[in-house]
Scaffold this motif. Structure first.
Motif, PDB file in Angstrom:
ATOM      1  N   GLY A 210       0.793  -1.221   0.000  1.00  0.00           N
ATOM      2  CA  GLY A 210       0.000   0.000   0.000  1.00  0.00           C
ATOM      3  C   GLY A 210       0.822   1.265   0.000  1.00  0.00           C
ATOM      4  N   LEU A 211       1.935   1.277   0.743  1.00  0.00           N
ATOM      5  CA  LEU A 211       2.756   2.480   0.876  1.00  0.00           C
ATOM      6  C   LEU A 211       4.221   2.086   0.910  1.00  0.00           C
ATOM      7  N   ALA A 212       5.055   2.840   0.216  1.00  0.00           N
ATOM      8  CA  ALA A 212       6.503   2.652   0.291  1.00  0.00           C
ATOM      9  C   ALA A 212       7.087   3.666   1.257  1.00  0.00           C
ATOM     10  N   TYR A 213       8.135   3.246   1.975  1.00  0.00           N
ATOM     11  CA  TYR A 213       8.779   4.160   2.922  1.00  0.00           C
ATOM     12  C   TYR A 213      10.294   4.014   2.803  1.00  0.00           C
ATOM     13  N   PRO A 214      11.035   5.122   2.641  1.00  0.00           N
ATOM     14  CA  PRO A 214      12.507   5.051   2.580  1.00  0.00           C
ATOM     15  C   PRO A 214      13.059   4.635   3.933  1.00  0.00           C
ATOM     16  N   SER A 215      13.835   3.571   3.965  1.00  0.00           N
ATOM     17  CA  SER A 215      14.181   2.943   5.248  1.00  0.00           C
ATOM     18  C   SER A 215      15.672   2.690   5.395  1.00  0.00           C
ATOM     19  N   ASP A 216      16.485   3.611   4.895  1.00  0.00           N
ATOM     20  CA  ASP A 216      17.929   3.455   5.029  1.00  0.00           C
ATOM     21  C   ASP A 216      18.491   4.258   6.194  1.00  0.00           C
ATOM     22  N   GLY A 217      17.625   4.963   6.925  1.00  0.00           N
ATOM     23  CA  GLY A 217      18.082   5.747   8.070  1.00  0.00           C
ATOM     24  C   GLY A 217      18.657   7.097   7.703  1.00  0.00           C
ATOM     25  N   SER A 218      18.662   7.436   6.426  1.00  0.00           N
ATOM     26  CA  SER A 218      19.214   8.713   5.974  1.00  0.00           C
ATOM     27  C   SER A 218      18.181   9.823   6.130  1.00  0.00           C
ATOM     28  N   GLU A 219      18.520  10.998   5.628  1.00  0.00           N
ATOM     29  CA  GLU A 219      17.568  12.106   5.669  1.00  0.00           C
ATOM     30  C   GLU A 219      16.310  11.805   4.865  1.00  0.00           C
ATOM     31  N   ALA A 220      16.418  10.912   3.881  1.00  0.00           N
ATOM     32  CA  ALA A 220      15.223  10.490   3.161  1.00  0.00           C
ATOM     33  C   ALA A 220      14.220   9.843   4.107  1.00  0.00           C
ATOM     34  N   ARG A 260       2.766  -0.080  12.720  1.00  0.00           N
ATOM     35  CA  ARG A 260       1.534  -0.832  12.521  1.00  0.00           C
ATOM     36  C   ARG A 260       1.383  -1.231  11.054  1.00  0.00           C
ATOM     37  N   MET A 261       1.750  -0.355  10.143  1.00  0.00           N
ATOM     38  CA  MET A 261       1.639  -0.667   8.717  1.00  0.00           C
ATOM     39  C   MET A 261       2.631  -1.754   8.313  1.00  0.00           C
ATOM     40  N   GLU A 262       3.815  -1.719   8.917  1.00  0.00           N
ATOM     41  CA  GLU A 262       4.792  -2.781   8.621  1.00  0.00           C
ATOM     42  C   GLU A 262       4.286  -4.121   9.144  1.00  0.00           C
ATOM     43  N   GLN A 263       3.651  -4.101  10.302  1.00  0.00           N
ATOM     44  CA  GLN A 263       3.140  -5.338  10.890  1.00  0.00           C
ATOM     45  C   GLN A 263       2.011  -5.947  10.057  1.00  0.00           C
ATOM     46  N   LEU A 414      18.062  10.161  14.820  1.00  0.00           N
ATOM     47  CA  LEU A 414      16.631   9.971  14.637  1.00  0.00           C
ATOM     48  C   LEU A 414      16.348   8.955  13.539  1.00  0.00           C
ATOM     49  N   GLY A 415      17.124   9.008  12.468  1.00  0.00           N
ATOM     50  CA  GLY A 415      16.923   8.064  11.364  1.00  0.00           C
ATOM     51  C   GLY A 415      17.071   6.624  11.793  1.00  0.00           C
ATOM     52  N   GLN A 416      18.062   6.332  12.610  1.00  0.00           N
ATOM     53  CA  GLN A 416      18.249   4.964  13.087  1.00  0.00           C
ATOM     54  C   GLN A 416      17.102   4.527  13.995  1.00  0.00           C
ATOM     55  N   ALA A 417      16.597   5.461  14.808  1.00  0.00           N
ATOM     56  CA  ALA A 417      15.474   5.132  15.686  1.00  0.00           C
ATOM     57  C   ALA A 417      14.221   4.829  14.876  1.00  0.00           C
ATOM     58  N   ILE A 418      14.003   5.593  13.816  1.00  0.00           N
ATOM     59  CA  ILE A 418      12.814   5.372  12.978  1.00  0.00           C
ATOM     60  C   ILE A 418      12.857   3.993  12.337  1.00  0.00           C
ATOM     61  N   VAL A 419      13.992   3.647  11.736  1.00  0.00           N
ATOM     62  CA  VAL A 419      14.110   2.350  11.070  1.00  0.00           C
ATOM     63  C   VAL A 419      13.946   1.218  12.072  1.00  0.00           C
ATOM     64  N   SER A 420      14.582   1.342  13.240  1.00  0.00           N
ATOM     65  CA  SER A 420      14.455   0.297  14.268  1.00  0.00           C
ATOM     66  C   SER A 420      13.010   0.191  14.748  1.00  0.00           C
ATOM     67  N   GLY A 421      12.351   1.335  14.890  1.00  0.00           N
ATOM     68  CA  GLY A 421      10.969   1.317  15.337  1.00  0.00           C
ATOM     69  C   GLY A 421      10.041   0.668  14.334  1.00  0.00           C
ATOM     70  N   ILE A 422      10.227   0.970  13.059  1.00  0.00           N
ATOM     71  CA  ILE A 422       9.402   0.355  12.019  1.00  0.00           C
ATOM     72  C   ILE A 422       9.576  -1.162  12.026  1.00  0.00           C
ATOM     73  N   GLN A 423      10.805  -1.613  12.259  1.00  0.00           N
ATOM     74  CA  GLN A 423      11.100  -3.039  12.241  1.00  0.00           C
ATOM     75  C   GLN A 423      10.815  -3.733  13.568  1.00  0.00           C
ATOM     76  N   GLY A 424      10.358  -2.998  14.572  1.00  0.00           N
ATOM     77  CA  GLY A 424       9.998  -3.610  15.843  1.00  0.00           C
ATOM     78  C   GLY A 424      11.169  -4.008  16.699  1.00  0.00           C
TER      79      GLY A 424
END
Length: 447
Positions: A210-220, A260-263, A414-424
């Motif tokens: 449904g949605l793509a999300y940039p997940s490399d931890g960069s400013e993207a 939640r969307m990743e799950q 913050l980027g690393q926290a976001i990626v880790s959070g998305i991945q649980g």
């Protein structure tokens, strides 16, 4: 020059700028203080302008360069004593070239610079303070959008004028929405509606998301999340930029939504967002929605797409977007050169030239008065499909990323926290708290 305009961390450039600054003052010269302009004298003036617009051939992919050159030629015709040499410098390396040029006294009169480079550039010798000029009667500095003005301004000094503006919106695949029996998104939609739409579109067994999300931890990764943070009512840092604020309930809500969307299998994680795979999947009807900027629209030749504002988190809430505005700056090569350089920038950023440049290039207008011209948005959206909504979305551009030298390190944490959070890999609250603690350490060290 149609590509992502994100943060470029340039430690070499930072070191060189610091070294360059030891050779002179901060640039508070008489030329900087002057608001006047005397450019029609008999003495010839030759200005040098650095810009990153790709010259032709082919001409059909060099619209920005051609439009700029047309403005230069028109200005030179009106001012026979002034010539402007337009020199291509890749914008990714412009900040690095500045200290080298300053050390050799070869700095340009005018330079295109990423807005995110301004905190590093601010202390460079010979950078002209434009505050009195932009606030002089007739220029209309407040006609630029708040998010643009914020990126030109450091420590209450205006050090540039807007050269380009973009913003983030949702580009959605109309065919996948129709296949799932969904209504197309409305301007007032919410994140709960986006989450439900993404789930309805997704078919993990057939690798449709449904949605793509940039997940490399960069400013993207970070700048999409930051827009969500604002839409949830939060902020990146506190009011005086001394403490992290993204670990607030709003920050947790934004990250929890992505988790939640990743799950539920509706989120496609793009671990290499510059490789173009997400764009290819969108073109092949495998991804329903992207959060992206107007420069990405040419990447979708095979998709039947629409564009809509990013959602709010509550009905009637804000749809704040984020941008990577870029600036024109002036370097001090003497009073006459500064006056002439400013006169050209004033001409180039006037409402009439902004409107014509947008129609010629597809770049969004940098001035509100242009957006408000009767029929402009419709004509612009017809000439450049999809750009009309991005233009209307400029009204949602009310904030900017913190204009401080420590921001790249804050963003990296913050980027690393976001990626880790998305991945649980931890709870959103714990991960954001850890990133905030790191950020506070960076902010505690004077720049």
């Amino acid at each position: 020059m149609r590509r992502r305009r994100l943060w470029k961390t340039l430690p070499v450039a930072l070191a060189l700028l610091a070294a360059a600054c030891t050779g002179g003052g901060g640039g508070s010269t008489g030329a900087q203080a002057s608001g006047g302009s005397n450019v029609n004298g008999a003495a010839p003036l030759h200005l040098v302008m650095w810009m990153g617009y790709t010259p032709p051939p082919p001409k059909n992919t060099s619209q920005e360069y051609v439009s700029l050159l047309d403005m230069v030629k028109a200005y030179e015709k009106q001012h026979p004593n002034i010539t402007i040499a337009v020199r291509y410098v890749n914008n990714d390396y412009t900040l690095q070239k500045v200290p080298v040029a300053l050390q050799g006294n070869k700095q340009p009169d005018i330079s295109y610079q990423y807005g995110t480079s301004m905190p590093q550039l601010a202390s460079a010798p010979k950078l002209v303070d434009l505050t009195s000029r932009v606030k002089a009667a007739g220029y209309g500095f407040n006609d630029f959008f708040p998010g643009e003005r914020a990126v030109t301004t450091l420590n209450d000094k205006v050090l540039g004028v807007p050269a380009l503006v973009d913003n983030l919106a949702v580009v959605y695949n109309k065919d996948l929405f129709a296949k799932a029996g969904l209504k197309t998104p409305s301007p007032n939609w919410t994140w709960s509606e986006l989450v439900a739409d993404a789930k309805a579109i997704s078919d993990p067994a057939n690798k449709v998301f449904g949605l793509a999300y940039p997940s490399d931890g960069s400013e993207a990764t970070v700048w999409v999340y930051e827009a969500m943070l604002w839409e949830a009512g939060g902020d990146i840092l506190n009011a005086d930029n001394t403490k992290a604020a993204f670990n607030s309930p709003a920050g947790v809500e934004a990250l929890t939504t992505l988790r939640r969307m990743e799950q539920d299998g509706s989120l496609y994680l793009d671990f290499n967002p510059d490789a173009g795979k997400t764009e290819d999947l969108f073109n092949s009807n495998r991804i329903g929605m992207l959060i992206t900027a107007p420069w990405d629209l040419p990447s979708f030749p095979n998709a039947h797409y629409g564009v809509q504002f990013m959602p709010s988190f509550r009905p009637g809430g804000n749809h704040d977007t984020i941008a990577g505005p870029d600036n024109w700056v002036i370097f001090d090569n003497g009073q006459d050169h500064v006056n002439a350089a400013w006169d050209f920038l004033r001409y180039m950023t006037s409402p009439g030239q902004v409107a014509q440049n947008s129609m010629n290039t597809g770049d969004l207008p940098t001035r509100l008065s242009v957006v408000q011209r009767p029929g402009f948005v419709k004509s612009f959206g017809t000439a450049w499909p999809g750009e009309g909504t991005f233009t209307e979305n400029l009204k949602n551009l009310v904030k900017a990323r913190p204009q401080i030298p420590q921001y790249p390190r804050v963003s990296a944490a913050l980027g690393q926290a976001i990626v880790s959070g998305i991945q649980g890999k931890g709870t959103p609250q714990d991960l954001l708290n850890q990133a905030a603690q790191q950020a506070d350490g960076f902010l505690a060290v004077p720049a």
